[in-house]
Write an enzyme that holds these catalytic residues in place. Structure first.
Site, PDB file in Angstrom:
ATOM      1  N   SER A   1       0.808  -1.231   0.000  1.00  0.00           N
ATOM      2  CA  SER A   1       0.000   0.000   0.000  1.00  0.00           C
ATOM      3  C   SER A   1       0.837   1.274   0.000  1.00  0.00           C
ATOM      4  CB  SER A   1      -0.921   0.005   1.232  1.00  0.00           C
ATOM      5  OG  SER A   1      -0.165  -0.096   2.432  1.00  0.00           O
TER       6      SER A   1
ATOM      7  N   ASN B   1      -1.864  -2.146  13.400  1.00  0.00           N
ATOM      8  CA  ASN B   1      -3.311  -1.927  13.456  1.00  0.00           C
ATOM      9  C   ASN B   1      -3.657  -0.614  14.144  1.00  0.00           C
ATOM     10  OD1 ASN B   1      -3.343  -4.432  12.303  1.00  0.00           O
ATOM     11  ND2 ASN B   1      -4.471  -5.458  13.944  1.00  0.00           N
TER      12      ASN B   1
ATOM     13  N   THR C   1     -39.480  27.635  -9.375  1.00  0.00           N
ATOM     14  CA  THR C   1     -39.769  26.318  -8.828  1.00  0.00           C
ATOM     15  C   THR C   1     -40.129  25.437 -10.020  1.00  0.00           C
ATOM     16  OG1 THR C   1     -42.132  26.729  -8.500  1.00  0.00           O
ATOM     17  CG2 THR C   1     -40.674  27.277  -6.671  1.00  0.00           C
ATOM     18  N   HIS C   2     -39.721  24.183  -9.971  1.00  0.00           N
ATOM     19  CA  HIS C   2     -39.953  23.253 -11.087  1.00  0.00           C
ATOM     20  C   HIS C   2     -39.338  23.767 -12.403  1.00  0.00           C
ATOM     21  CE1 HIS C   2     -42.871  21.169  -8.520  1.00  0.00           C
ATOM     22  NE2 HIS C   2     -43.323  22.377  -8.217  1.00  0.00           N
TER      23      HIS C   2
ATOM     24  N   SER D   1     -14.340  25.201 -28.518  1.00  0.00           N
ATOM     25  CA  SER D   1     -14.538  23.990 -29.301  1.00  0.00           C
ATOM     26  C   SER D   1     -13.452  23.897 -30.369  1.00  0.00           C
ATOM     27  CB  SER D   1     -15.919  24.025 -29.969  1.00  0.00           C
ATOM     28  OG  SER D   1     -16.009  23.075 -31.010  1.00  0.00           O
TER      29      SER D   1
ATOM     30  N   LYS E   1     -17.956  28.868 -29.787  1.00  0.00           N
ATOM     31  CA  LYS E   1     -18.316  28.244 -28.508  1.00  0.00           C
ATOM     32  C   LYS E   1     -17.486  28.763 -27.329  1.00  0.00           C
ATOM     33  CE  LYS E   1     -20.863  25.425 -27.850  1.00  0.00           C
ATOM     34  NZ  LYS E   1     -20.689  23.971 -27.980  1.00  0.00           N
TER      35      LYS E   1
ATOM     36  N   ASN F   1     -17.581  27.223 -23.599  1.00  0.00           N
ATOM     37  CA  ASN F   1     -18.228  26.172 -22.810  1.00  0.00           C
ATOM     38  C   ASN F   1     -17.933  26.294 -21.311  1.00  0.00           C
ATOM     39  OD1 ASN F   1     -19.163  24.959 -25.229  1.00  0.00           O
ATOM     40  ND2 ASN F   1     -17.197  23.932 -25.489  1.00  0.00           N
TER      41      ASN F   1
ATOM     42  N   GLU G   1     -19.183  22.133 -15.415  1.00  0.00           N
ATOM     43  CA  GLU G   1     -19.592  20.779 -15.808  1.00  0.00           C
ATOM     44  C   GLU G   1     -18.723  19.724 -15.130  1.00  0.00           C
ATOM     45  OE1 GLU G   1     -21.355  21.938 -20.235  1.00  0.00           O
ATOM     46  OE2 GLU G   1     -19.386  20.994 -20.060  1.00  0.00           O
TER      47      GLU G   1
ATOM     48  N   TYR H   1      -9.589  -6.015  13.220  1.00  0.00           N
ATOM     49  CA  TYR H   1      -8.967  -5.499  12.002  1.00  0.00           C
ATOM     50  C   TYR H   1      -9.009  -6.556  10.907  1.00  0.00           C
ATOM     51  CZ  TYR H   1      -5.773  -3.519   8.628  1.00  0.00           C
ATOM     52  OH  TYR H   1      -5.246  -3.012   7.465  1.00  0.00           O
TER      53      TYR H   1
ATOM     54  N   GLN I   1      -7.708  -1.697   4.184  1.00  0.00           N
ATOM     55  CA  GLN I   1      -6.722  -1.021   3.342  1.00  0.00           C
ATOM     56  C   GLN I   1      -7.407  -0.282   2.192  1.00  0.00           C
ATOM     57  OE1 GLN I   1      -2.728  -2.768   2.677  1.00  0.00           O
ATOM     58  NE2 GLN I   1      -3.306  -2.837   0.510  1.00  0.00           N
TER      59      GLN I   1
ATOM     60  N   LYS J   1      -8.255   4.068   2.056  1.00  0.00           N
ATOM     61  CA  LYS J   1      -7.410   5.238   1.835  1.00  0.00           C
ATOM     62  C   LYS J   1      -7.497   5.829   0.437  1.00  0.00           C
ATOM     63  CE  LYS J   1      -4.419   3.220   5.235  1.00  0.00           C
ATOM     64  NZ  LYS J   1      -5.328   2.046   5.259  1.00  0.00           N
TER      65      LYS J   1
END
Length: 460
Positions: free
Chosen positions: A22, A110, A155-156, A277, A283, A285, A290, A317, A322, A325
Site C-alpha cells: 500500500s 493496526n 420552482t420546477h 470547441s 463556442k 463552454n 460541468e 482489524y 486497506q 485510503k
C-alpha cells in the site's frame, strides 16, 4: 523491509506483493506516521521501555526523516516497502541502528494505521474548512456587489416569483456554511486517539494513553481497543461531509450552467473558467462547472464504496480496511479542488442585468402579488387564487403581462380591482414587501451579508 516473516519459510510471490503493498498511496500519511512514532517514543519512555537518551536519538532521527519526506514524498511512494510503517521503520533503523527496532515495542500496525489515518483526516478537515471559508467569502462579496438586483425565482424550473440575485447567492452560502459546521461536528467525533490499542487487545506496557492522546492533539484516548483498531467512522464521516457538500456544489454548478446558456443569458462566465470547441469557433463552454457537476458522482461513489466495504467486516482489524485510503484521498482532493474552482468561477462572473429583469417580468411572476392584493380587499385567498388564475389565462390569450391589462379588463375578474393595483404589481415593490427574516427584500439581504461578513472575519 517486511515487519513480519519469522514464521514464514519463503517470501511472498511478487504478484501478491504488488497486490498487497500500500506504500504507493499510504505514503501520503508519512508525516502522520512520523508524528505518531515520536509521540509513541515519548510514551513508552515514560513506561520504562526507552531511556531519555534513546528517546532523544530517536526524535532527532525522526525529525530528520520528517524533513526528508516533506521534501520528496514521491520518492517515499516509490521506495518499494510494503507500507508507510515499514518505510519509516526501515529508514529509522538505517539512521540509528538496532535502537530503531525498539520503537515498535507494544505497538501494532493496526493501531498505528488507525492513528495515522485519523490524524490525516483531522489535518484534512482544517484545510477543507479554509477552502469552504474562502468560497463563502467569495460568494458573499459577489452578493454584496449585486445588492438589490432583481432576478427571476424558479420552482420546477418554471418562473415563480421575483427574488434578487443576492438572495439566490446567499442561499448557497447557507448550504456551504452547513458544510463548514458539519466538518466541525466530524472533527469532534475524530477527537479520540487509538494509539495504545495495539493489534486488538490493548498494549501490555504501562502507557499513559490519556497523556499520549493529548500529546498528539486529541481530547482523549479511545475506550475500547477492539473498536479503536477497526473503527473507520471518521473516514465515512468525512466522505459523507464531502458527498453532501459536492451535492451543493453540483446544484450551484447546474444553476449557473443553465443561467449561462444562450437560452437564458443571465450570466457570463469569465474566460478563466471556460474553454472553446475544436470545431465551432463561437463556442464558450462552461467546462469548470460541468466538471464540478460530474465529479459529484465520483465523491458520492467513494462514500458508497466505503459503506459497502464496512458493512460486513468481522471484529476487529481486516485487510479490507486497506481499501479506505485511496477513495478517501481521492474524494478529499476532488472536493478541495472543486471548492477552489467554484470560488474562481465567481471572481469575474458578470450578471446581464437587462436579461434578468426581462425574465423576472415574464412568466407572470407577479400573479401571487395580485392574489395578495385581492386578499387585502377582503376576498378569501382561495377565491383570490381562482380569480388571478382566470386573469392570467386572459393575459396569456392576449399575449400581455398582468400589469399591461387595463383596469377595465381586470375588473371583469373582480370589481374590487382599482388603479392602485399597478403599484403592487411592480417587481421592486414585490421584493421589498418580503421584508421578513429570511425573505428576499434587500434590507434582509443586507442583514444577512453583515452577519456572514462578521462570521467569516472572525475565522480569519
Amino acid at each position: 523491509m517486511a515487519l513480519w516473516g519469522g514464521r514464514f519459510t519463503e517470501g511472498p510471490d511478487q504478484r501478491f506483493k504488488a497486490f498487497n503493498d500500500s506504500l504507493p498511496f499510504d505514503s501520503r500519511m508519512a508525516v502522520e506516521d512520523i508524528e505518531g512514532s515520536m509521540a509513541w517514543a515519548r510514551a513508552i519512555s515514560k513506561a520504562g521501555v526507552l531511556s531519555a537518551e534513546e528517546v532523544e536519538r530517536l526524535e532527532k532521527a525522526l525529525n530528520e526523516l520528517l524533513t526528508e519526506v516533506k521534501a520528496d514524498l514521491k520518492a517515499v511512494s516509490e521506495a518499494g516497502d510494503e507500507d508507510i510503517h515499514s518505510y519509516v521503520e526501515r529508514r529509522l533503523i538505517e539512521k540509528v541502528g538496532d535502537l530503531g527496532k525498539k520503537l515498535h515495542t507494544g505497538r501494532s500496525r493496526n493501531d498505528q494505521v488507525a492513528l495515522d489515518l485519523k490524524l490525516w483526516c483531522r489535518h484534512a478537515v482544517e484545510e477543507l474548512r479554509k477552502a469552504l471559508t474562502h468560497l463563502e467569502r467569495t460568494l458573499v462579496e459577489c452578493a454584496r456587489r449585486h445588492e438589490g438586483q432583481i432576478f427571476p425565482g424558479y420552482t420546477h424550473l418554471q418562473r415563480a416569483q421575483p427574488v434578487t440575485f443576492t438572495h439566490f447567492i446567499l442561499a448557497y452560502v447557507q448550504m456551504f456554511e452547513r458544510d463548514y459546521q458539519r466538518l466541525g461536528n466530524a472533527l469532534t467525533l475524530m477527537s479520540t486517539c487509538p494509539l495504545g490499542s495495539a493489534a486488538l487487545a490493548g498494549t501490555a506496557y504501562a502507557v499513559d494513553r490519556e497523556a499520549l492522546a493529548v500529546d498528539l492533539g486529541f481530547e482523549r484516548a479511545t475506550s475500547n481497543s477492539l473498536d479503536a483498531v477497526s473503527d473507520r467512522d471518521h473516514v465515512m464521516e468525512l466522505l459523507s461531509c464531502a458527498s453532501i457538500s459536492m451535492v451543493h456544489l453540483s446544484r450551484l454548478a447546474e444553476d449557473l450552467i443553465i443561467y449561462n446558456s444562450g437560452e437564458a443569458g443571465f450570466i457570463e462566465l469569465s474566460d478563466k473558467v471556460t474553454s472553446g470547441s475544436s470545431l465551432m469557433p463561437q463556442k464558450k463552454n462552461p467546462d469548470a462547472l460541468e466538471l464540478i457537476r460530474g465529479k459529484c458522482g465520483r465523491v458520492v461513489g467513494a462514500l458508497n464504496g466505503m459503506l459497502v466495504t464496512m458493512k460486513a467486516l468481522p471484529m476487529a482489524y481486516d485487510k479490507d480496511l486497506q481499501e479506505d485510503k485511496e477513495r478517501l484521498f481521492d474524494a478529499v482532493d476532488t472536493w478541495h479542488s472543486c471548492l477552489e474552482m467554484m470560488a474562481l468561477c465567481f471572481e469575474d462572473l458578470k450578471l446581464r442585468d437587462t436579461n434578468v429583469v426581462k425574465a423576472a417580468k415574464g412568466g407572470y411572476s407577479n400573479a401571487t402579488e395580485l392574489a395578495d392584493y385581492l386578499v387585502g380587499k377582503g376576498i378569501p385567498f382561495r377565491q383570490a387564487h381562482e380569480i388571478v388564475g382566470q386573469a392570467v389565462l386572459y393575459a396569456i390569450a392576449h399575449n400581455r403581462a398582468l400589469e399591461e391589462l387595463s383596469v377595465d379588463e381586470m375588473e371583469q375578474f373582480s370589481p374590487v380591482i382599482g388603479g392602485d393595483v399597478y403599484e403592487c404589481l411592480r417587481l421592486e415593490n414585490i421584493i421589498n414587501k418580503r421584508n421578513i427574516k429570511g425573505g428576499t427584500a434587500p434590507a434582509q439581504s443586507r442583514l444577512e451579508i453583515e452577519a456572514l461578513e462578521k462570521l467569516l472575519a472572525a475565522r480569519a
